[in-house]
Design a protein around this motif. Structure first.
Motif, PDB file in Angstrom:
ATOM      1  N   LEU A 145       3.421   0.832  -1.982  1.00 10.01           N
ATOM      2  CA  LEU A 145       3.793   1.905  -1.052  1.00 10.01           C
ATOM      3  C   LEU A 145       2.971   1.830   0.236  1.00 10.01           C
ATOM      4  CD1 LEU A 145       4.336   4.819  -3.568  1.00 10.01           C
ATOM      5  CD2 LEU A 145       6.084   3.597  -2.257  1.00 10.01           C
ATOM      6  N   GLN A 146       1.716   1.459   0.121  1.00 14.08           N
ATOM      7  CA  GLN A 146       0.904   1.307   1.332  1.00 14.08           C
ATOM      8  C   GLN A 146       1.387   0.120   2.162  1.00 14.08           C
ATOM      9  OE1 GLN A 146      -3.421   2.761   1.150  1.00 14.08           O
ATOM     10  NE2 GLN A 146      -3.075   1.762  -0.830  1.00 14.08           N
ATOM     11  N   ALA A 147       1.798  -0.960   1.491  1.00 18.97           N
ATOM     12  CA  ALA A 147       2.320  -2.125   2.206  1.00 18.97           C
ATOM     13  C   ALA A 147       3.602  -1.779   2.966  1.00 18.97           C
ATOM     14  CB  ALA A 147       2.575  -3.273   1.226  1.00 18.97           C
ATOM     15  N   LEU A 148       4.357  -0.821   2.451  1.00 19.18           N
ATOM     16  CA  LEU A 148       5.580  -0.365   3.122  1.00 19.18           C
ATOM     17  C   LEU A 148       5.295   0.717   4.164  1.00 19.18           C
ATOM     18  CD1 LEU A 148       7.906  -0.175  -0.001  1.00 19.18           C
ATOM     19  CD2 LEU A 148       8.149  -1.744   1.936  1.00 19.18           C
ATOM     20  N   ALA A 149       4.021   1.051   4.351  1.00 24.39           N
ATOM     21  CA  ALA A 149       3.585   2.072   5.301  1.00 24.39           C
ATOM     22  C   ALA A 149       4.092   3.464   4.930  1.00 24.39           C
ATOM     23  CB  ALA A 149       3.974   1.707   6.735  1.00 24.39           C
ATOM     24  N   ALA A 150       4.296   3.713   3.631  1.00 28.25           N
ATOM     25  CA  ALA A 150       4.684   5.057   3.182  1.00 28.25           C
ATOM     26  C   ALA A 150       3.526   6.021   3.401  1.00 28.25           C
ATOM     27  CB  ALA A 150       5.090   5.033   1.706  1.00 28.25           C
ATOM     28  N   PHE A 151       2.311   5.527   3.250  1.00 25.58           N
ATOM     29  CA  PHE A 151       1.102   6.288   3.537  1.00 25.58           C
ATOM     30  C   PHE A 151      -0.058   5.310   3.602  1.00 25.58           C
ATOM     31  CE2 PHE A 151       1.722   6.401  -1.042  1.00 25.58           C
ATOM     32  CZ  PHE A 151       0.525   5.919  -1.518  1.00 25.58           C
ATOM     33  N   ASP A 152      -1.190   5.807   4.102  1.00 23.42           N
ATOM     34  CA  ASP A 152      -2.375   4.964   4.230  1.00 23.42           C
ATOM     35  C   ASP A 152      -3.553   5.695   3.602  1.00 23.42           C
ATOM     36  OD1 ASP A 152      -4.477   3.339   4.935  1.00 23.42           O
ATOM     37  OD2 ASP A 152      -4.024   3.328   7.073  1.00 23.42           O
ATOM     38  N   MET A 153      -4.012   5.195   2.459  1.00 23.15           N
ATOM     39  CA  MET A 153      -5.123   5.837   1.749  1.00 23.15           C
ATOM     40  C   MET A 153      -6.429   5.784   2.545  1.00 23.15           C
ATOM     41  SD  MET A 153      -4.000   6.993  -1.221  1.00 23.15           S
ATOM     42  CE  MET A 153      -5.175   6.935  -2.546  1.00 23.15           C
ATOM     43  N   LYS A 154      -6.515   4.854   3.496  1.00 22.58           N
ATOM     44  CA  LYS A 154      -7.742   4.721   4.286  1.00 22.58           C
ATOM     45  C   LYS A 154      -7.763   5.668   5.484  1.00 22.58           C
ATOM     46  CE  LYS A 154      -8.415   0.001   2.880  1.00 22.58           C
ATOM     47  NZ  LYS A 154      -7.998  -1.352   3.122  1.00 22.58           N
ATOM     48  N   ALA A 155      -6.609   6.235   5.816  1.00 24.43           N
ATOM     49  CA  ALA A 155      -6.539   7.144   6.961  1.00 24.43           C
ATOM     50  C   ALA A 155      -5.644   8.341   6.632  1.00 24.43           C
ATOM     51  CB  ALA A 155      -6.007   6.390   8.186  1.00 24.43           C
TER      52      ALA A 155
END
Length: 167
Positions: free
Chosen positions: A51-61
């Motif tokens: 999901l992060q690779a798809l830019a659904a959300f960013d756990m780092k920001a």
């Protein structure tokens, strides 16, 4: 028409067993079993990573709710939670597979003020697993039976959804 058998499927009996099988067992993500099962933890990490690779959300920001409300007019919110299951319960342990899915709880969508909203449904219910199995069984029962199938990786996160943005 004939096709080559894969290493996993070498006979009609094996195909029938897989069609009628593949039982899944849902497991609570905070259970001791999950904490001590590397494959379960990897399934959770894979889902979050995909999901992060798809830019659904960013756990780092992460973005605070107040900031989303300030930036996005008409935004809505829902609770997200992880579903985790072990597929293939009828198979030997070495052939089972863990799968995680981060899902949104659509039963409690709220607006920026926290008031529950009731969006119009823009989809229809997918076919049931029983109906799929019946179609597969019918195709396998025919001497000329042929069945094609497909899968789209991360279909829901890639879809363009109507309505206001939901976080």
């Amino acid at each position: 028409r004939p096709c080559e058998a894969t290493a996993e499927v070498r006979s009609d009996a094996a195909v029938r067993a897989k069609v009628m099988g593949l039982l899944g067992r849902m497991v609570k993500i905070d259970s001791e079993e999950v904490r001590t099962t590397p494959a379960a933890l990897q399934a959770i990490e894979k889902e979050i990573g995909d999901l992060q690779a798809l830019a659904a959300f960013d756990m780092k920001a992460p973005v605070e709710k107040a900031e989303v409300i300030r930036r996005i007019s008409g935004c809505q919110f829902m609770r997200g939670f992880m579903l985790l299951g072990e597929k293939g319960q009828e198979l030997p342990a070495a052939q089972r597979r863990w799968k995680g899915r981060l899902v949104g709880g659509g039963a409690a969508i709220t607006d920026a003020a926290g008031k529950k909203v009731f969006p119009r449904t823009h989809h229809i219910a997918p076919v049931s697993l029983m109906a799929l199995r019946l179609v597969m069984c019918f195709a396998m029962s025919r001497p000329d039976g042929e069945m094609l199938q497909g899968d789209i990786a991360n279909a829901y996160p890639k879809a363009t959804l109507p309505g206001p943005p939901c976080y």
